[in-house]
Design a protein around this motif. Sequence first.
Motif, short mmCIF file in Angstrom:
data_model
loop_
_atom_site.label_atom_id
_atom_site.label_comp_id
_atom_site.label_asym_id
_atom_site.label_seq_id
_atom_site.Cartn_x
_atom_site.Cartn_y
_atom_site.Cartn_z
N ALA A 39 43.75 65.16 73.91
CA ALA A 39 44.54 65.27 75.14
C ALA A 39 43.76 64.59 76.26
N MET A 40 44.46 63.80 77.06
CA MET A 40 43.84 63.09 78.17
C MET A 40 44.58 63.42 79.46
N PRO A 41 43.93 63.22 80.62
CA PRO A 41 44.64 63.41 81.88
C PRO A 41 45.85 62.47 81.95
N PRO A 42 46.90 62.86 82.67
CA PRO A 42 48.13 62.04 82.73
C PRO A 42 47.90 60.60 83.19
N SER A 43 46.85 60.35 83.96
CA SER A 43 46.60 59.00 84.47
C SER A 43 45.94 58.08 83.44
N VAL A 44 45.48 58.63 82.33
CA VAL A 44 44.80 57.83 81.29
C VAL A 44 45.83 57.35 80.27
N PRO A 45 45.97 56.02 80.10
CA PRO A 45 47.04 55.50 79.24
C PRO A 45 46.74 55.48 77.74
N ASN A 46 45.49 55.73 77.36
CA ASN A 46 45.11 55.64 75.95
C ASN A 46 44.44 56.92 75.49
N THR A 47 44.48 57.15 74.17
CA THR A 47 43.78 58.28 73.59
C THR A 47 43.39 57.89 72.17
N ALA A 48 42.92 58.86 71.40
CA ALA A 48 42.50 58.58 70.03
C ALA A 48 42.88 59.73 69.12
N ALA A 49 43.02 59.40 67.84
CA ALA A 49 43.28 60.40 66.81
C ALA A 49 42.08 60.46 65.88
N TYR A 50 41.73 61.68 65.51
CA TYR A 50 40.63 61.93 64.60
C TYR A 50 41.18 62.76 63.45
N LEU A 51 40.79 62.44 62.22
CA LEU A 51 41.30 63.21 61.10
C LEU A 51 40.41 63.07 59.89
N THR A 52 40.65 63.93 58.93
CA THR A 52 39.96 63.86 57.65
C THR A 52 41.02 63.79 56.56
N LEU A 53 40.88 62.80 55.69
CA LEU A 53 41.77 62.63 54.54
C LEU A 53 40.97 62.80 53.27
N GLU A 54 41.58 63.44 52.28
CA GLU A 54 40.99 63.52 50.95
C GLU A 54 41.85 62.70 50.00
N ASN A 55 41.18 61.95 49.13
CA ASN A 55 41.87 61.12 48.16
C ASN A 55 41.66 61.71 46.77
N HIS A 56 42.74 62.13 46.15
CA HIS A 56 42.66 62.73 44.82
C HIS A 56 43.05 61.72 43.73
N GLY A 57 43.04 60.45 44.09
CA GLY A 57 43.44 59.41 43.14
C GLY A 57 42.49 58.23 43.21
N PRO A 58 42.99 57.05 42.82
CA PRO A 58 42.16 55.84 42.84
C PRO A 58 41.84 55.41 44.27
N ALA A 59 40.82 54.56 44.41
CA ALA A 59 40.42 54.06 45.73
C ALA A 59 41.62 53.41 46.41
N ILE A 60 41.68 53.58 47.72
CA ILE A 60 42.82 53.09 48.49
C ILE A 60 42.30 52.77 49.90
N ASN A 61 43.03 51.94 50.64
CA ASN A 61 42.64 51.60 52.00
C ASN A 61 43.73 52.00 52.99
N LEU A 62 43.32 52.67 54.07
CA LEU A 62 44.22 52.92 55.19
C LEU A 62 44.27 51.62 55.98
N ILE A 63 45.47 51.03 56.13
CA ILE A 63 45.57 49.71 56.76
C ILE A 63 46.31 49.71 58.10
N ALA A 64 47.07 50.76 58.41
CA ALA A 64 47.83 50.77 59.66
C ALA A 64 48.30 52.18 59.97
N VAL A 65 48.68 52.37 61.23
CA VAL A 65 49.23 53.64 61.69
C VAL A 65 50.41 53.34 62.60
#
Length: 159
Positions: A39-65
């Motif tokens: 959460a950022m103050p209303p005057s700030v136009p950008n922010t960030a997302a932080y997360l943890t993913l678990e992969n239960h399969g073969p190797a894979i790449n996150l390429i976009a959101v």
Amino acid sequence: MEFKTLKQIFKHMFNFVLLCSASFSVMANVVLVDGQVRAMPPSVPNTAAYLTLENHGPAINLIAVDADFVKDAQLHTVIEEDGMVKMREVESFPIPQHGRLTLSESGQHIMLLGLKQPLVSGKPVQLTLKFDDGSQLPVSLMVSKQAMTKTDDHHHHHH
């Protein structure tokens, strides 16, 4: 005549459900363990997302959101260059086979640029994570003023 028509309809529905189940089981290889959007103050136009993913399969790449509430979402990493800490956009984040990807404030993260409206702390936002195998994972992340805790290993056991 009607029975044959219904039989055909149910046959197609069954095949559709079967196909969807197979598709979802592939998607279920990567699961969200924890995450938040800062959460950022209303005057700030950008922010960030932080997360943890678990992969239960073969190797894979996150390429976009994708996120409807911002103009652009980018994959970023933090590097040290000439004694300065800088953010850089990257093409992808690898998630090793049966491994984990953790995006945090001090390293890799998702930059959310050009908020269309201020985010409300305590309310969820929707993002869609896209992978190099063509799969997508819709996730709901809570907007929070506090940093993600490092204790998520105590609360989430996925075997």
